[in-house]
Design an enzyme around this catalytic site. Sequence first.
Site, PDB file in Angstrom:
ATOM      1  CD  GLU A 192      -7.711  43.915 119.938  1.00  0.00           C
ATOM      2  OE1 GLU A 192      -6.528  43.600 120.125  1.00  0.00           O
ATOM      3  OE2 GLU A 192      -8.203  44.073 118.800  1.00  0.00           O
TER       4      GLU A 192
ATOM      5  CE1 TYR B 219     -16.037  37.049 117.920  1.00  0.00           C
ATOM      6  CE2 TYR B 219     -15.895  38.665 119.668  1.00  0.00           C
ATOM      7  CZ  TYR B 219     -16.088  38.357 118.344  1.00  0.00           C
ATOM      8  OH  TYR B 219     -16.325  39.352 117.433  1.00  0.00           O
TER       9      TYR B 219
END
Length: 156
Positions: free
Chosen positions: A111, A123
């Site tokens: 998350e 990411y």
Amino acid sequence: MSAVPTSLTPRLRPMLETDVAGVMAVERTVYPFPWTAGIFRDCLRVGYCCYVWEQGAEIHGYGVMSAGGGEAHILNLAVRSESQGQGLGRRMLEHLIDIASRYGVDAVFLEVRPSNKRAVALYHHVGFEQVGVRHNYYPDQQGREDALIMARQLRM
């Protein structure tokens, strides 16, 4: 020819309980709502994958990941502010993904706050895709902030 002394070269190694104070020093400076030292100790106690970037006698970053049931979850990853932009976060992330792959997991999840643009870009750069949203997940100065749920498939 110039060489960097090995004591000044960042070194990735497993986190020890004696590292928790140094990890907390980083945690408190990079997160407005930091984990507690007890959370890090619990992660070590239950056998999560916990690693630190050490340079000299100082912790410059760390990562914590759980793995089981065919998936891994990156729970915390941080690099101290003055060490950001040197690739330490990317290398830590790639190291954790490599460990997850060796464990035979199918996917790695994490998350991230949508407001953390640098982390979201990192990411995406290493192959994570957004797969969902956890509403009101993170504490925030104005109340709560959503979390982007991101995943990287390792096996199909």
